[in-house]
Motif scaffolding. Structure first.
Motif, PDB file in Angstrom:
ATOM      1  N   ASP A 101       3.415   0.389   1.272  1.00 44.98           N
ATOM      2  CA  ASP A 101       3.304  -1.010   1.617  1.00 44.98           C
ATOM      3  C   ASP A 101       2.390  -1.918   0.515  1.00 44.98           C
ATOM      4  O   ASP A 101       1.310  -1.768   0.536  1.00 44.98           O
ATOM      5  N   THR A 102       3.177  -2.528  -0.175  1.00 42.70           N
ATOM      6  CA  THR A 102       2.793  -3.341  -1.224  1.00 42.70           C
ATOM      7  C   THR A 102       2.744  -4.994  -0.973  1.00 42.70           C
ATOM      8  O   THR A 102       2.607  -5.739  -1.894  1.00 42.70           O
ATOM      9  N   SER A 103       2.651  -5.250   0.222  1.00 44.60           N
ATOM     10  CA  SER A 103       2.984  -6.525   0.543  1.00 44.60           C
ATOM     11  C   SER A 103       1.635  -7.305   0.755  1.00 44.60           C
ATOM     12  O   SER A 103       1.507  -8.493   0.871  1.00 44.60           O
ATOM     13  N   GLY A 104       0.532  -6.641   0.511  1.00 44.73           N
ATOM     14  CA  GLY A 104      -0.797  -7.481   0.474  1.00 44.73           C
ATOM     15  C   GLY A 104      -1.745  -6.998   1.749  1.00 44.73           C
ATOM     16  O   GLY A 104      -2.961  -7.228   1.710  1.00 44.73           O
ATOM     17  N   GLY A 105      -1.275  -6.318   2.739  1.00 43.48           N
ATOM     18  CA  GLY A 105      -2.152  -5.993   3.802  1.00 43.48           C
ATOM     19  C   GLY A 105      -2.902  -4.990   3.539  1.00 43.48           C
ATOM     20  O   GLY A 105      -2.738  -4.062   2.497  1.00 43.48           O
ATOM     21  N   SER A 106      -3.895  -4.389   4.288  1.00 42.90           N
ATOM     22  CA  SER A 106      -4.573  -3.389   3.947  1.00 42.90           C
ATOM     23  C   SER A 106      -4.956  -2.234   5.119  1.00 42.90           C
ATOM     24  O   SER A 106      -5.568  -1.367   4.934  1.00 42.90           O
ATOM     25  N   SER A 107      -3.987  -2.527   6.198  1.00 38.80           N
ATOM     26  CA  SER A 107      -4.051  -1.502   7.156  1.00 38.80           C
ATOM     27  C   SER A 107      -2.606  -1.593   7.597  1.00 38.80           C
ATOM     28  O   SER A 107      -1.995  -2.529   7.856  1.00 38.80           O
ATOM     29  N   LEU A 108      -2.422  -0.232   8.237  1.00 33.78           N
ATOM     30  CA  LEU A 108      -1.231  -0.039   9.228  1.00 33.78           C
ATOM     31  C   LEU A 108      -1.730   0.955  10.257  1.00 33.78           C
ATOM     32  O   LEU A 108      -2.404   2.068   9.897  1.00 33.78           O
ATOM     33  N   LEU A 109      -1.620   0.860  11.442  1.00 33.30           N
ATOM     34  CA  LEU A 109      -2.268   1.125  12.769  1.00 33.30           C
ATOM     35  C   LEU A 109      -1.324   1.784  13.654  1.00 33.30           C
ATOM     36  O   LEU A 109      -0.871   2.920  13.800  1.00 33.30           O
TER      37      LEU A 109
END
Length: 342
Positions: free
Chosen positions: A260-268
Motif C-alpha cells: 500500500d503506497t497510498s500514503g497511509g501507515s496502517s492496515l488493520l
C-alpha cells in the motif's frame, strides 16, 4: 429504512452499542451492563445474532439487538480485539487471551454451542503474540501472531491496551489514543529488528498447528486475517515501511504481496465474503479501504473516507445494500461511527 448494523464502543468508560440505521440519519446509543468492561470488536450473522467482545468477556444478542446477555464461553476470556462471523463455516470465532494465560479461540454458533481451541504452536516468543484469527471450517483455522517491538522489552503502559503500534485504548476510561509512531523505541532504531510476524494454521481443529508464514526482524507485524475458504486467506502487515496485504490461494504454501503506497501507515481490519471478495481497511492520514474482487486477474482498488470522518478505520461490518459501516479514530483523538457507499 431499517437497521443495518451494530457497532461497539464506550461513553465515558461505560460500554455501549451504537445502533446504525440504514439512513444514517441518527445513531442510537444502547447502554450495556453485562459481558465486558469495554467492547473492542463485534460481529453479526444474518439471523439476528450479534456478539460484542473486549476486556473481560463478551455479550450476545440473539434477537437482532433487542436485548443482550453475557455470553458464556468454554474458558473465561481475559481480552480480545477480534470476534468474527465466518460465513463459509457459519461459525463465530473469538480469538485472544483466556484465563491462565492461554492463547486460543472460542468457536461456536454464537448461541449455546461453543468449543475452545488452544493455540499450542512454535511462536517466536512462547506464550505471547496471538492477535487475530479466522476459522473457515470446524477443522481449518488460521491465526496471526507478532509484535511491533522486542516482545521481552518492558515499558508498555499498564493502563493502556495497545491494539497496534499506533492505536491504544485506556483500560480505565475507554478513551482511544492514536499516534503515528510506535509506543516503544524501535529495537535497533529504524532497522526493524524486534518486529515479528507469523501466521499459524491448523487442519485438525486445533490439535496441532504449523507455521505457514514467518517474517522476523524486518520491521513488520501482522494485524487481522480473514479467509473465504480453507485455502483462500488474506491478512494485513504494518510496521516501519508501507503497509502490506498478503494473500494465499493454496492454504499458506505461497503468499502474494500487495504494498500500500497510498500514503497511509496502517492496515488493520480484514473481511472476506463467501463469494471471495476481500476488503481491508486502515489509513493513518485518512480512512481508506482496499477491495479485491474474486475474478482472476483483478487488481486492488482503493476507496477513501474523508479524514474528518475517519483518520484510521478500526473496524467495519459486512456489507448491506452497498453500504459499509464501521468505527474509526480521528486525529483529534475522538472516535467516529461512519457509513460509506461502496
Amino acid at each position: 429504512g431499517g437497521l443495518v448494523g451494530l457497532v461497539p464502543g464506550s461513553d465515558g468508560g461505560a460500554p455501549i452499542m451504537y445502533e446504525v440505521p440504514s439512513s444514517f440519519a441518527e445513531v442510537d446509543r444502547v447502554p450495556l451492563t453485562n459481558g465486558a468492561f469495554l467492547f473492542l470488536t463485534m460481529a453479526s450473522d444474518d439471523l439476528g445474532t450479534s456478539l460484542a467482545c473486549g476486556f473481560g468477556g463478551c455479550t450476545a444478542s440473539v434477537d437482532g439487538g433487542a436485548s443482550y446477555e453475557k455470553l458464556s464461553l468454554p474458558k473465561h476470556l481475559v481480552t480480545t480485539q477480534d470476534v468474527k462471523y465466518e460465513p463459509t463455516s457459519d461459525l463465530f470465532a473469538v480469538t485472544g487471551l483466556f484465563v491462565g494465560g492461554q492463547l486460543g479461540a472460542a468457536v461456536g454458533d454464537g448461541r449455546a454451542e461453543w468449543s475452545y481451541i488452544g493455540v499450542d504452536a512454535d511462536l517466536v516468543y512462547d506464550g505471547v503474540g496471538i492477535r487475530y484469527g479466522s476459522f473457515p471450517s470446524s477443522d481449518v483455522g488460521y491465526v496471526t501472531a507478532g509484535f511491533w517491538n522486542d516482545t521481552d522489552t518492558v515499558g508498555l503502559s499498564e493502563d493502556m491496551h495497545w491494539l497496534t503500534a499506533q492505536l491504544a485504548v485506556s483500560k480505565e476510561s475507554g478513551q482511544l489514543k492514536m499516534q503515528s509512531t510506535a509506543p516503544l523505541p524501535l529495537v535497533g532504531d529504524d532497522d526493524g529488528k524486534g518486529f515479528w510476524a507469523q501466521v499459524l494454521k491448523t487442519t485438525d481443529g486445533g490439535d496441532s498447528w504449523s507455521v505457514v508464514y514467518e517474517d522476523i526482524d524486518n520491521g513488520y507485524y501482522p494485524n487481522d486475517i480473514s479467509c473465504s475458504s480453507e485455502t483462500q486467506c488474506t491478512f494485513a502487515l504494518e510496521g516501519v515501511g508501507n503497509p502490506k496485504i498478503m494473500t494465499t490461494s493454496d492454504g499458506g504454501a505461497t503468499w502474494e504481496t500487495f504494498e500500500d503506497t497510498s500514503g497511509g501507515s496502517s492496515l488493520l481490519p480484514v473481511r472476506s465474503t463467501k463469494d471471495g471478495d476481500v476488503w481491508v481497511a486502515g489509513g493513518g492520514d485518512t480512512g481508506r479501504f482496499w477491495h479485491l474482487a474474486p475474478e482472476s486477474g483483478a487488481a486492488w482498488e482503493s476507496y477513501e473516507v474523508p479524514k474528518n470522518t475517519a483518520a484510521l478505520v478500526t473496524s467495519f461490518s459486512d456489507f448491506a445494500k452497498g453500504v459499509v459501516f464501521g468505527t474509526a479514530a480521528l486525529a483529534s483523538q475522538l472516535c467516529s461511527v461512519f457509513g460509506v457507499e461502496v
